[in-house]
Structures are given as structure tokens and as C-alpha cells.
Design a protein around this motif. Sequence first.
Motif, PDB file in Angstrom:
ATOM      1  N   THR A 141      -8.341  -7.851   2.691  1.00 28.05           N
ATOM      2  CA  THR A 141      -8.732  -7.179   1.447  1.00 28.05           C
ATOM      3  C   THR A 141      -8.868  -8.194   0.316  1.00 28.05           C
ATOM      4  N   PRO A 142     -10.004  -8.226  -0.393  1.00 26.86           N
ATOM      5  CA  PRO A 142     -10.120  -9.127  -1.553  1.00 26.86           C
ATOM      6  C   PRO A 142      -9.087  -8.761  -2.612  1.00 26.86           C
ATOM      7  N   GLU A 143      -8.490  -9.764  -3.237  1.00 30.17           N
ATOM      8  CA  GLU A 143      -7.418  -9.503  -4.190  1.00 30.17           C
ATOM      9  C   GLU A 143      -7.884  -8.658  -5.374  1.00 30.17           C
ATOM     10  N   ASP A 144      -9.142  -8.825  -5.772  1.00 30.85           N
ATOM     11  CA  ASP A 144      -9.610  -8.048  -6.919  1.00 30.85           C
ATOM     12  C   ASP A 144      -9.828  -6.580  -6.572  1.00 30.85           C
ATOM     13  N   GLN A 145      -9.703  -6.233  -5.287  1.00 29.14           N
ATOM     14  CA  GLN A 145      -9.825  -4.829  -4.889  1.00 29.14           C
ATOM     15  C   GLN A 145      -8.466  -4.157  -4.665  1.00 29.14           C
ATOM     16  N   LEU A 146      -7.386  -4.883  -4.872  1.00 26.97           N
ATOM     17  CA  LEU A 146      -6.060  -4.283  -4.751  1.00 26.97           C
ATOM     18  C   LEU A 146      -5.826  -3.334  -5.913  1.00 26.97           C
ATOM     19  N   SER A 147      -5.182  -2.215  -5.639  1.00 24.64           N
ATOM     20  CA  SER A 147      -4.943  -1.214  -6.676  1.00 24.64           C
ATOM     21  C   SER A 147      -4.016  -1.760  -7.754  1.00 24.64           C
ATOM     22  N   LYS A 148      -4.339  -1.437  -8.996  1.00 24.85           N
ATOM     23  CA  LYS A 148      -3.500  -1.842 -10.123  1.00 24.85           C
ATOM     24  C   LYS A 148      -2.822  -0.610 -10.723  1.00 24.85           C
ATOM     25  N   LYS A 205       0.835  -1.202   0.000  1.00 29.30           N
ATOM     26  CA  LYS A 205       0.000   0.000   0.000  1.00 29.30           C
ATOM     27  C   LYS A 205       0.866   1.248   0.000  1.00 29.30           C
ATOM     28  N   HIS A 231      -1.660  -3.675   2.405  1.00 26.09           N
ATOM     29  CA  HIS A 231      -3.118  -3.677   2.541  1.00 26.09           C
ATOM     30  C   HIS A 231      -3.506  -4.651   3.646  1.00 26.09           C
TER      31      HIS A 231
END
Length: 916
Positions: free
Chosen positions: A726-733, A698, A722
Motif C-alpha cells: 500500500t502506498p503510504e499516501d493512501q493510508l487512512s488518516k 488497519k 495494511h
Amino acid sequence: MQATRSRTTDPAHDVLRYDHQPLKAIFSPQTVAVIGATEKPNSVGRTLLWNLIRNPFGGTVFPINPKRSNVLGIKAYPSIGEVPETVDLAIIITPAPTVPDIVRQCVEAGVKGAIILSAGFKEIGPKGVELEQQILEYARQSTMRIIGPNCLGLMNPLTGLNATFASAMAIPGSVGFISQSGALCTSILDWSFQENVGFSAFVSIGSMLDVGWGDLIYYLGNDPNTKSIVIYMESIGDARSFLSAAREVALTKPIIVIKAGRTEAAAKAAASHTGALAGSDDVLDAAFRRCGVLRVYHIAHLFSLSELLGKQPRPKGPRLTILTNAGGPGVLTTDTLLIEGGTLAQLSSETTKALNQVLPPQWSHSNPIDILGDADPERYAKAFEIAVKDPNGDGLLVILTPQAMTDPTQTAEQLKFLAMQDHKKPILASWMGGAEVAAGAKILNQANIATFSYPDTAVRMFNYMWRYTYNLRGLYETPTFAASEDNLSTLETAKHLIDKVHSQGRSLLTEFESKELLALYGIPVVDTRMASRVEEALAAAEAIGYPVALKLLSETITHKTDVGGVKLNLTSAEEVQAAYEAIASSVAEKVGPEHFQGVTVQEMLKLDGYELIIGSSLDPQFGPVLLFGTGGQLVEVFKDRILALPPLNTTLARRMMEQTKIYKALLGVRGRPPVDMDALEQLMVRFSHIVVEQPWIKEIDINPLVASEDRLVALDARVVLHDPDTPEDQLSKPAIRPYPQQYVTYWVSQKEIPITIRPIRPEDEPMAVKFHESLSEESVYLRYAHLIKLSSRTGHEPMSRLCFIDYDREMALVAEYTNPETHERQIIGLGRLSKVYGSNEAEFSLLVADSFQRQGVGTQLLEQLLYIGRQEKLTSIMAEILTDNRVMQHICEKIGFTLNRVIGEPMVRAEIQLSD
């Protein structure tokens, strides 16, 4: 011959393109339905219908109104499904709750595009958001594209289409204008009549439910009638789409943006120094720099700059020569130039000598070149001829003030012919005054010399032009270093470290763990050892050697100095013991003993270097953002920092550093030797790889990174993850897709030659040039369907556009071979996969070096392209192959392509379906 032609525009070559423009139905429709057409006076429905019929666009208009048999004398239909022809464009002006069902009807009727003018969607809250989701669900059942909702509509002045409720039609021209504000659209439109500014497209984009910036930039970028793109922006929307489209188009057409909201409160500062320093508007600036977009801050500058870039070449540098007949305006202009980032050109000795021959002795003998108040047209012309040829100048500004001996009109006539020569540098003019200089200014404008009423405006335009050149140059300069592709072990080890921290329910890495992560990526760290008891601290200090530093080891505390957690220059065991006890006591008193897990003992380096900070925090729109600048304890006081988007290469890293004050010191100042800038660039590249390859991070910063002549070393580091839930699909790309490491493969050819097949990199440009030099004319012909000279294929611009890709819109693979005797790496094959704009299809192209043909290289490249296509969720892949190219046709058939003859052309179309 294993070569094939793709009809997609190849970034390295001028190849044919499919006529595949999903927005064409919106910009150039043959049939338009107005859903909500009415005769109610002063209504949007009536105004829009009237605009369509009073500005003939060559198509048919169908009013849709279930309560009327005709509207404004035109036969009306109760629904879109009852229109007797297929509708290209539907314009929807009904209340928001009715729109989802209308979109459903449009999809069922085969409508190709829609503009939703209606308001009452996400701007009103959750109910509006739900309506938008319903609209999207219906629209995604077809290929229909939607502009809006809550917009003014669009105009195509070149065809006469006025699909807006504005009061007038824009003047035809070459500027593509896109605005997020309908109200600003009408103001700009009114202003354009006064200034005689013409448009190739005039678009109100609304809330971007479907069609966004990227779609419109691509469309206007491919439109031959659009010479520049001008944008009024309130929000970025899909950041990755915007950056991808802008980066591709900006090289051939200027994209100029004015962004509202500069004075909004910055994004909430994170706990790190990096987060505190990274304001959202600065992030936007970084994004614009990264994709070659030019940002301006005044509405008038949008169009002045657009016009200027259309008239004059871009400067190659920031150095401006000023020619004036008045000292005061010259000095004031110089102030503006320097304050806003430009440079005053130093006149060469040859230029000074030449000017001495034609000017009175009292001339300024420096830049600004003051040719005195009695200058006549001939003196202006002679001075101009000399000044414009000065090799030290990147541009020339001519200032005229009306004085007793001045002839503004004749001076303009003289300069007109001189300026029309190809000087390869921009020429600007400022004829200061009113009616007396108007005729001269008009002459200059007609000669494509941009003329401004005030010289400070002219130098601002010059500085903008240079900034644009600078940004574009940074995109395509060939880097010199790339991290190894073989870093899977690093990725896995770093992931294991992060998983271990998460398994303990923590999100904050200790300093020791943070440095361990840096070291995995090749970033040098100071010798650091953990000690949970004072005896361990003493042993570590003895092993390292005095002097040492003690720092708090904590799994919860962010800034160690805030709790008395740092003790420096400890020279004995007694001092180490006292320091250990002092840190433990201070932490217990200020925040509680549970926050103390011991200390780290570190080598106390005696480096005569500079303290830097390198960090990353998250932006809600662009994801991870990098920071570089002056570091140390006063980092937030000095605020000497610059932001950039990851990933970096060495060119981008150097560009990032160049924009800080400390950069000049790093190059060496006052007798101090320079820092190893190559090593610093490479360190920054590695740091950016941590950020993009470890999505659970983060925040991360190194502060300070000490940089000296012979060493770079991270003294302190901090990493925040993070939350583990935190769901992996919500991690910033990252907004810019990083190097796709997952597509690196290794293969052995039929002749037992080991080959690496991997995505191309910018650093591959020199190898790509050698590859093209090795090709026979037959291979070139079979690939491109015509012969292309080697010089046209291997210049820096075509090669850089081959190697610099964003990996999102296209994927290029190289087959790389290392000569076992010379250890020289060389490219022996190139494969490319390019998405067809606006669809989920792609086209491939393939080219193999003559000496490696018939060894399975082409087959393997194509197999890997198909694998990537499936991973990227493409539906089909296609290409066109010359009928003479039997080998390529055989490879395609063997892999599963179907082949069909292209009617009217000596081509075979190869296509394979990847999914439904």
C-alpha cells in the motif's frame, strides 16, 4: 517586552479580526454575472436572472449571452471577459461540458466567486469527474471559490440576494440553512412561509466540488446575523474540515444536522469484532458528538430546536420537572422522557413542603406534579414558582389540557411574567388542544417560552437540548492525564515491529506480536510465551505456573476459537501436551497444517472482573474509529458498544464509557467493588495513541480486556496491518489531527536553563492559568493592545479554548520549565500560529512570562513557529505589534520579518514570506 498582538480571533480572548472572508463575494456581491442568462420561458437562466432583479440586493447584474444584446431588457455581454467591471460573483447555468472553459475565463477576468448550477458532473460517472477536475485546476490558479455544481444556488435574505431558481425569496431571520439537496431546499422554503421561519442564509451546497461544510460553517459562524446553523446532509465530504469548523463554531452557535441515509447498509464489516460492530451511521454519530454538533431525525425538529435554543438556556443536566393539570399526559410524557434518554427530577423535600402549602391534598406528591383538573391560573402560577426553583430540576415543562375549570389564556398571562425571570434553566410549555388554547400558546411564544402542541414533542426537544449540552461539555472538560511527549523510542520500536512483519510478507500480527505492541504503549498484557514445539510449551507452562491457557499461534488465522485453537484451565503437563496436540490436529483438519505455527502459553488468570473490548477499525470517511464495550465471546450478540474518534484524552475516554450499559457495573454493583476507572481511562488514551501513531494498522482489538478492582490486563489481542504494498499516501488518516509529536523540541536558554518547547495540550489548562497569573499589566497590554482582567483571561471557558485546539487550523506552543528544586512544571511562554481563514497565510502571537524575558525564550518560540509554518506549507506569517513594543519588533527584524507602520493605528505590521 516580548509580547505581540495577533488580530486573528484568539480563542482565549476577544481580539480584533481581519476582514478576510473569501466567501463574502458570494454572499454579499456588488456585481453579479449570470452566464447562461436567457429569456426562454420557464428556463433556469431566465428564472434566476428574474430572481436577481426583482429582489434588489444593492448590486449590478450582468447577463452573459453571446447570442443576445440584452436579456429581460438588461444589456448582455458575449463573455465574462467583456464585462466592464470586476465581477464579484458569477453564476453559471450552461451545459456541463462548457463549464471548465467558462471557469477559466472567470479566473482570467478576476472573478472572486462562482456558483455552478449546472448538473452533469460526478453524478453521471467518470466523464463528469473529469470535468470537475478540469474546473478545479483552473480555479486553483486564483483565489476564486466555487459553490456547486448541481445546486439550487443561495439566498441572502438580509440583503435581498436571490441567486437561485426557486420560486420565492426566503424570509429574513437568524437561521443559517445549508442543504445538499436542492429539492429539499424548495420544500423547506415553502414550509418556512407557513411557519414564519426566517433565514440569515439559505444555501444549496450541491456536490461540494470546492466549498464544503467547513467553509460554510466558518462563514456563518463569523456572521453576526446568524444565531444558529441548520444542515441537511447527505455526505460528509472533507471530514477533517467539517470537524474542525464545527468544533470551533458549536460552542457559540448551535449546529443542528439531519443526515439522510440512516438505513443504508452499514459499511462492510471487517474480519475483526470491531469492524463487525462499527456501522457507518454510528461512526457519524460519534463524529457529531466529538465536535458538538446536535443530530436530529425529523425535519420539523431541525427548526423547532433551532428556535428553542434561541429562546431558552441549555439545561445543565438531564432532569426534567413536569407540571400538569392532567395525570394521563403527565404519565405518557414521562414515558417518552425516560425512553429517549432523559431523567425525571426527584422533588426536593423543601419543594414538596412548599407545594403542600398551595395545592389541594390530592395532588400527586411527586414528579410529574399533577395539580389536578380544576387548576385555575393562580394555582398554576404558585406551583410554577415553586417547581422552577427546585435545585434538583434542570428544566421545567408545563402542560395544560383544556378542562371545565381551565383558563388557558389567563394561565399563560400569569406564567409569562414568572417565566421571564432569569431562572437559568429552560422552560417549555405544551398547551394541548386547538382553537381553545391558541391565544394562550401565542402569549407564551411571544414571551420566548417554546410551546408545543404535544408534550412528548416538548420532552424530545428537552432531551435534544441536554444532549447538546453534554456534547459541548465533553469538548472542553479538562483532562487529567496525557501520555509522555518523550515517546520517540516507543514510536520507533513499534515501527520496527511492524516493518519486521511486513518484511515477511504478512499483514496479520501473531497474538504474541500483538501483545508486544500493546506492551510498548504501556497497556498491561498477560504473561504470554511462544512455543513452536510441545517441549517448549511444557517448559513455558512450568515457568509460568499452573493453571495455564494454550492458544493457537498463527500468522494467518483470524479467530482462534473457530478452529479449536483455544484450551483453558490446563493444570498439568499431561493436559498441556494433550491440548497442544489437539490444537495442532484441529487446525490441520479444518484449514490445513500450514496455518499452525505453534501455540502461545499464557498465565490463566483468576480475575473476578469484567470482560471488555477495545478496538479500532477504519471508516472510509473518518479513518480510524475506536470501539469500547462489553467483550468476550458473545460480544457481537450483546452489541453493548460505543464508537468514538481518536485521539482520546481522559475526559473523552470517560464520556465514551458512560454511553455503554456495562459502565454502571464498572462503577460497582451489588456489592462488587468498582474498577479502577482512572487507570481504565488512561489505558484507553494509550490505546488511541497506538491507533493514530501507527498508520499501518488497519484493525486492532483487545478482546477480552479483563477489568477488576485492582488490575487491568489484555488477555487476547489482534492486529491487522495494511498490505505492505500500500502506498503510504493512501493510508487512512485520523479525521481529527493527533498531537503533533514531531514539533516537540528541547532548548537551553541564555542562562543555561533547559526548556521544552512543545504544542499545547488540554491538560495544560491549570499551568496556563498560573502562567497568566504571573503576568504584569505591561505584558498583558503589549500582547492584547488593551488591559484584560485576570478573571476574564483565566476562566475555564477562555482557558479551555486556549488549550483545546485541533492542531490543523492553528498551532499553539508552550515553553515549559521544570523547577529543579520543587520539580514543579510551569509554562513560561506561549506562542500561537493561527491560519487566516480561507488562505494559506497565518498570524502569530507571542507572550513570555516577565521573569523569563530577555533570555531568548521569545526568539526561540518564534523561530519554532516559523519552522512549523514551513512544515505546514504556509506562504506567509504576520502579526501587528504596538509601536511601543520595541523588543518584539527587534526580534522580528532579527529573524527576517519586514516591518511596516499601520496607517491610522499605533501599530507596526510584521510579515515574513515563507514560500511563493
